[in-house]
Design a protein around this motif. Structure first.
Motif, short mmCIF file in Angstrom:
data_model
loop_
_atom_site.label_atom_id
_atom_site.label_comp_id
_atom_site.label_asym_id
_atom_site.label_seq_id
_atom_site.Cartn_x
_atom_site.Cartn_y
_atom_site.Cartn_z
N ALA A 1 0.95 -1.15 0.04
CA ALA A 1 -0.09 0.02 0.01
C ALA A 1 0.89 1.21 0.03
O ALA A 1 0.39 2.29 -0.75
CB ALA A 1 -1.09 -0.03 1.10
N ALA A 2 2.17 1.38 0.99
CA ALA A 2 2.73 2.28 1.04
C ALA A 2 3.40 2.57 -0.47
O ALA A 2 3.74 3.57 -0.88
CB ALA A 2 3.80 2.12 1.91
N SER A 3 3.79 1.50 -1.19
CA SER A 3 4.71 1.71 -2.40
C SER A 3 3.85 2.57 -3.63
O SER A 3 4.35 2.92 -4.75
CB SER A 3 4.89 0.46 -3.01
N GLN A 4 2.32 2.50 -3.34
CA GLN A 4 1.60 3.31 -4.34
C GLN A 4 1.73 4.72 -4.21
O GLN A 4 0.93 5.57 -4.90
CB GLN A 4 0.06 2.78 -4.30
N GLY A 5 2.41 5.37 -3.29
CA GLY A 5 2.36 6.66 -2.98
C GLY A 5 1.10 7.26 -2.53
O GLY A 5 0.04 6.57 -2.13
N PRO A 6 0.87 8.52 -2.31
CA PRO A 6 -0.49 9.12 -1.91
C PRO A 6 -1.38 8.72 -2.91
O PRO A 6 -1.57 8.62 -3.97
CB PRO A 6 -0.29 10.70 -2.08
N ALA A 7 -2.58 7.92 -2.20
CA ALA A 7 -3.45 7.15 -2.73
C ALA A 7 -4.20 8.40 -3.81
O ALA A 7 -4.97 7.89 -4.94
CB ALA A 7 -4.30 6.62 -1.92
N ARG A 8 -4.43 9.30 -3.17
CA ARG A 8 -5.31 10.22 -3.93
C ARG A 8 -4.75 10.74 -5.46
O ARG A 8 -5.46 11.17 -6.30
CB ARG A 8 -5.70 11.70 -3.25
N GLY A 9 -3.45 10.41 -5.42
CA GLY A 9 -2.97 10.64 -6.82
C GLY A 9 -3.36 9.86 -7.86
O GLY A 9 -3.34 9.96 -9.13
N ALA A 10 -4.16 8.61 -7.60
CA ALA A 10 -4.55 7.74 -8.56
C ALA A 10 -5.88 7.73 -8.69
O ALA A 10 -6.64 7.20 -9.40
CB ALA A 10 -4.31 6.40 -8.16
N LEU A 11 -6.69 8.93 -7.79
CA LEU A 11 -8.22 8.86 -8.20
C LEU A 11 -8.49 9.85 -9.51
O LEU A 11 -7.59 10.38 -9.91
CB LEU A 11 -8.61 9.86 -6.94
N GLY A 12 -9.58 9.06 -9.73
CA GLY A 12 -10.11 9.97 -11.03
C GLY A 12 -10.40 11.33 -10.73
O GLY A 12 -10.64 11.64 -9.69
N ASP B 1 -2.61 10.80 3.67
CA ASP B 1 -1.12 10.47 4.00
C ASP B 1 -0.61 10.30 5.54
O ASP B 1 0.33 9.57 5.85
CB ASP B 1 -0.05 11.66 3.52
N GLY B 2 -1.78 10.53 6.48
CA GLY B 2 -1.54 10.30 7.63
C GLY B 2 -2.86 10.27 8.32
O GLY B 2 -3.78 10.81 7.80
N ALA B 3 -2.74 10.10 9.71
CA ALA B 3 -4.14 10.36 10.40
C ALA B 3 -3.78 10.48 11.96
O ALA B 3 -2.68 10.40 12.44
CB ALA B 3 -4.80 8.63 10.53
N LEU B 4 -4.74 11.25 12.54
CA LEU B 4 -4.76 11.68 13.66
C LEU B 4 -6.03 11.05 14.45
O LEU B 4 -7.07 11.33 13.96
CB LEU B 4 -4.87 13.18 13.88
N LEU B 5 -5.90 10.33 15.38
CA LEU B 5 -6.97 9.48 16.07
C LEU B 5 -7.27 10.31 17.39
O LEU B 5 -6.52 10.16 18.49
CB LEU B 5 -6.64 7.94 16.10
N LEU B 6 -8.58 10.63 17.65
CA LEU B 6 -8.80 11.32 18.76
C LEU B 6 -9.79 10.42 19.51
O LEU B 6 -10.94 10.13 19.47
CB LEU B 6 -9.40 12.58 18.76
N GLY B 7 -9.41 9.80 20.81
CA GLY B 7 -10.31 8.79 21.90
C GLY B 7 -9.63 8.79 23.02
O GLY B 7 -8.18 8.93 23.01
N VAL B 8 -10.22 8.21 24.05
CA VAL B 8 -9.62 8.11 25.22
C VAL B 8 -9.95 6.79 26.03
O VAL B 8 -9.01 6.07 26.54
CB VAL B 8 -10.07 9.20 26.28
N CYS B 9 -11.50 6.54 26.00
CA CYS B 9 -11.73 5.50 26.82
C CYS B 9 -11.82 3.89 26.33
O CYS B 9 -11.53 3.89 25.22
CB CYS B 9 -13.29 5.84 27.40
#
Length: 609
Positions: free
Chosen positions: A32-43, A148-156
C-alpha cells in the motif's frame, strides 16, 4: 542497556509464533505504501468529491500530491466527560497542520460509549462489541484514499483499542493518537469506596451516594481512577503512539493545547513526503506489544487489556497470548499504587514523576525494548524519558525526574510495591481465567468455599439483599461471556462482595464476564474461557460445589471427580432472543465472536493462527 532475559525470551517466542502472520501483514502495508499518496490515483471526479468542501488553499494543495493530507478521526461527544474536550481539537489540529505545510480533513466520527453509565444496564451488553464497531468505523473514515496520515482522537475503554485496530487495517498510514487528559482530582477514592459499601448495606441513601459520585466525577476529562481509560493512555504512550508525556495533562490547560498542536505538526514529519516515513503498521511491532504488556503489569492496569492487547496485536499480524502475560508478570515488578490498587489517582501519579520516571525506570532495568519505534521519529529510549512543559509559552521537553516525588504512589524498580506485576492466569478443570491481585491482600488470594451459582448479576444482588450470602462462598456468575450477552462488566457486584469480605468471610468471584479496569480487593477469576454459552465447564457447576480460586499457584478448580464433572449436563440457558436497547442489532456479533483469550473479537484475525 541489557534486555532482561524474560523480556527477550517472550519477545522472541511471540516473534517466532507470529512470523507468518506478521510477514503477510507487513507485505500488505508495504504494498500500500509503495503506491504513494493514494489520491494521486483517483479519477478527477473522485478527487473533486474529496476536496469539494475545502477552502481555496486546501483545494489547491489537494489537487497535487505535494502537500500531505491528514485524516482526523474523533470519538467526540459532549455527554462523556473524557471525550467532551475533543470538541475543539479538529479546528486546532487543522490550524497546526496548515501552519506546518499540510492539509487536514475531518474524516469521520466513531461512537463512544461509557461503561460507567451503562454499568448494570442492558446497554453494557453492547460495550465490548463497540470496540469492533469503532474499528470498522475508523476503517470507513480512512477508506477514501485521500490521506497521507491520521490523527486519532479518543480516550476511554473500547474506544482507543478500536481506533488502533481500525488504523492498523491502514497500516501504511503514519498515525498519532491524541489524548484529552484526566479531570482534576475530586472526592478521595477511599471515601467514594466507603460510601458505595454503605449504600450496598442500606446504610446510606441514594442522595448520599449520588452526592459522593458527583464529587468524584465532576468535570471534563477522564475519570481519575486507574481503569481502562487511563490504562489506554499509559499503553499508547509506552507503545510510542502518543507524544512523550501527553497522557495525563489535564484538559483546558495551555500545556494540553500546545501538546495537541504539536501532534498536528508532528504527524506531518512522519509522512512519506517529509522523508521520515513512519507508518503505524511498523510502529506496532512485537517490541511495542511487549512494551505495552510490561507497562500494564508494572502499573496494575486494567484486565480489559488481556482482551484488547491480544486483539490489537492480532490486527498487526502478531499472535499474543495469555501465557505471555503470565510469564512477563512474573518478571515485572509493581511500581505504582493508583486506585483501585491504592488510594491515589492518576493526577497524583503524574505529579510524582508520571510516565517519564516510570518509563526511565523500566528502561534502566531492561524491562522495555529501548529501540522500539515511536511517533517522535526516534526510539522509546531517546524520547520518552522526557516530560513536556511550557517555557515562555513554547512547548519544550525536559528530562524527567531522577527520583519519584512520592514513593507512596510511584516507586523505583529497586524498591517496588511487589516483585511481580499482579496479573496472573488461572488454569484448571474450569478452564482459563485472568485474576488481578495487585489490590487483593495476601490473605485473600486463596479461597476455597462452596459455590453459589447465578445466571445474572441481578440474581446475585437480590440474594445479597435477602441476606442469603452472609457466609464463605465463591459467587459464580455465568452466561456473561461474549457469545452469551457481549461480556458485560459486573462492577455492581463489587460493593456487595466487599461487604461480605469485610464481615470476615472468604469470598471470591468466578465469571465468564468482565470486572476489568476497576477490579479491586475481591479475588475475581474473570474472562473464564470456554464460557458457559460455549458449553464450558462453568455451565456444569451447581450450588454447593467446592471451588478453589488460588492466585498463588495459578489454579482454578472445582473439587469434583473428573468423571462426574464431565458427565453433568451443561446448563446452556436457552434464553429468548436478546432484544431492546439495540441488542438485537448485535446478534451476528454474538454468533461470530471469538474466545476471550483470543481477544473476544469478531474479526477473523482475532482467532488463533
Amino acid at each position: 542497556m541489557t534486555l532482561h532475559p524474560t523480556i527477550a525470551a517472550v519477545t522472541q517466542r511471540i516473534t517466532d509464533r507470529s512470523a507468518r502472520g506478521r510477514a503477510a501483514y507487513l507485505d500488505g502495508v508495504r504494498a500500500a505504501a509503495s503506491q504513494g499518496p493514494a489520491r494521486g490515483a483517483l479519477g478527477c471526479t473522485n478527487l473533486a468529491h474529496g476536496f469539494a468542501a475545502c477552502g481555496p488553499a486546501e483545494k489547491l494543495g489537494l489537487r497535487g500530491t505535494v502537500k500531505p493530507n491528514i485524516a482526523i478521526v474523533s470519538a467526540y461527544n459532549d455527554m462523556l466527560s473524557a471525550h467532551q474536550p475533543l470538541e475543539t481539537y479538529p479546528a486546532l489540529l487543522k490550524e497546526a497542520v496548515r501552519e506546518a505545510g499540510g492539509v487536514a480533513q475531518f474524516a469521520g466520527g466513531v461512537p463512544a460509549m461509557c461503561d460507567g453509565i451503562t454499568q448494570g444496564r442492558a446497554g453494557m451488553e453492547l460495550s465490548l462489541f463497540s470496540r469492533d464497531v469503532i474499528a470498522m468505523a475508523t476503517a470507513v473514515a480512512l477508506s477514501h484514499d485521500m490521506f497521507d496520515g491520521a490523527l486519532l482522537l479518543g480516550v476511554c475503554d473500547k474506544i482507543v483499542p478500536g481506533l488502533v485496530i481500525g488504523a492498523l487495517s491502514f497500516g501504511h498510514l503514519p498515525t498519532v493518537l491524541v489524548p484529552a487528559g484526566p479531570m482534576t482530582s475530586g472526592l478521595p477514592n477511599a471515601e467514594k469506596s466507603r460510601v458505595r459499601q454503605l449504600h450496598a448495606e442500606g446504610k446510606a441513601g441514594r442522595e448520599e451516594l449520588l452526592t459522593a459520585e458527583a464529587a468524584s466525577y465532576h468535570s471534563p476529562g477522564t475519570c481519575t481512577f486507574y481503569g481502562t481509560a487511563n490504562s489506554n493512555q499509559m499503553l499508547m504512550e509506552v507503545m510510542g503512539l502518543h507524544l512523550p508525556g501527553a497522557s495525563f495533562v489535564n484538559p483546558d490547560t495551555a500545556l494540553r493545547r500546545e501538546l495537541t498542536r504539536a501532534a498536528g505538526r508532528g504527524i506531518l514529519e512522519l509522512t512519506a513526503p517529509a522523508g521520515q516515513y513512519t507508518p503505524i503498521g511498523e510502529v506496532v511491532d512485537e517490541r511495542a506489544i511487549v512494551n505495552a504488556v510490561v507497562a500494564l503489569l508494572a502499573t496494575g492496569g486494567s484486565t480489559n487489556h488481556t482482551l484488547h492487547l491480544v486483539a490489537m496485536a492480532a490486527a498487526a499480524g502478531i499472535d499474543l497470548r495469555w501465557d505471555d502475560f503470565a510469564e512477563l508478570s512474573a518478571a515485572v515488578p509493581s511500581l505504582t499504587r493508583i486506585y483501585p490498587n491504592g488510594t491515589a489517582d492518576v493526577n497524583h501519579f503524574h505529579a510524582a514523576g508520571g510516565t517519564a520516571f516510570l518509563i526511565g525506570e523500566l528502561l534502566d532495568a531492561g524491562l522495555l525494548h529501548p529501540d522500539a519505534r515511536t511517533v517522535t521519529g526516534s526510539s522509546l529510549a531517546e524520547s520518552y524519558r522526557s516530560e513536556p512543559t511550557l517555557e515562555n509559552g513554547q512547548l519544550v521537553w525536559r528530562k524527567g525526574p531522577a527520583a519519584s516525588l512520592d514513593e507512596n504512589v510511584l516507586r523505583p524498580v529497586g524498591e517496588p510495591f511487589a516483585p511481580d506485576g499482579g496479573l496472573r492466569m488461572l488454569d484448571g478443570n474450569l478452564g482459563r481465567a485472568v485474576i488481578k491481585v495487585s489490590a487483593v491482600q495476601a490473605q485473600h488470594r486463596v479461597v476455597r468455599a462452596p459455590a453459589r451459582v447465578f445466571d445474572d448479576q441481578s440474581e446475585f444482588l437480590d440474594a445479597f439483599a435477602a441476606g442469603e450470602l452472609d457466609r464463605d462462598l465463591v459467587a459464580v456468575v455465568r452466561h456473561q461471556g461474549p457469545r452469551a450477552n457481549g461480556m458485560p462488566e459486573l462492577h455492581k457486584l463489587t460493593p456487595a462482595l466487599g461487604v461480605l469480605q469485610d464481615r470476615g468471610h472468604a469470598v471470591a468471584l468466578v465469571t465468564d464476564g468482565r470486572m476489568s479496569g476497576a477490579s479491586g480487593k475481591i479475588p475475581a477469576a474473570i474472562h473464564l474461557t470456554p464460557e458457559a454459552a460455549a458449553g464450558g465447564p462453568i455451565a456444569r457447576l451447581r450450588d454447593g460445589d467446592l471451588i478453589e480460586v488460588n492466585a498463588d499457584t495459578g489454579t482454578l478448580e472445582v473439587l469434583l471427580d473428573a468423571h462426574e464433572l464431565a458427565n453433568r449436563e451443561a446448563d446452556t440457558k436457552q434464553a429468548p432472543p436478546v432484544t431492546g436497547t439495540g441488542r438485537e442489532l448485535f446478534a451476528s456479533f454474538r454468533s461470530a465472536v471469538g474466545a476471550a483469550d483470543r481477544g473476544a473479537s469478531v474479526f477473523a484475525h482475532g482467532e488463533a493462527r
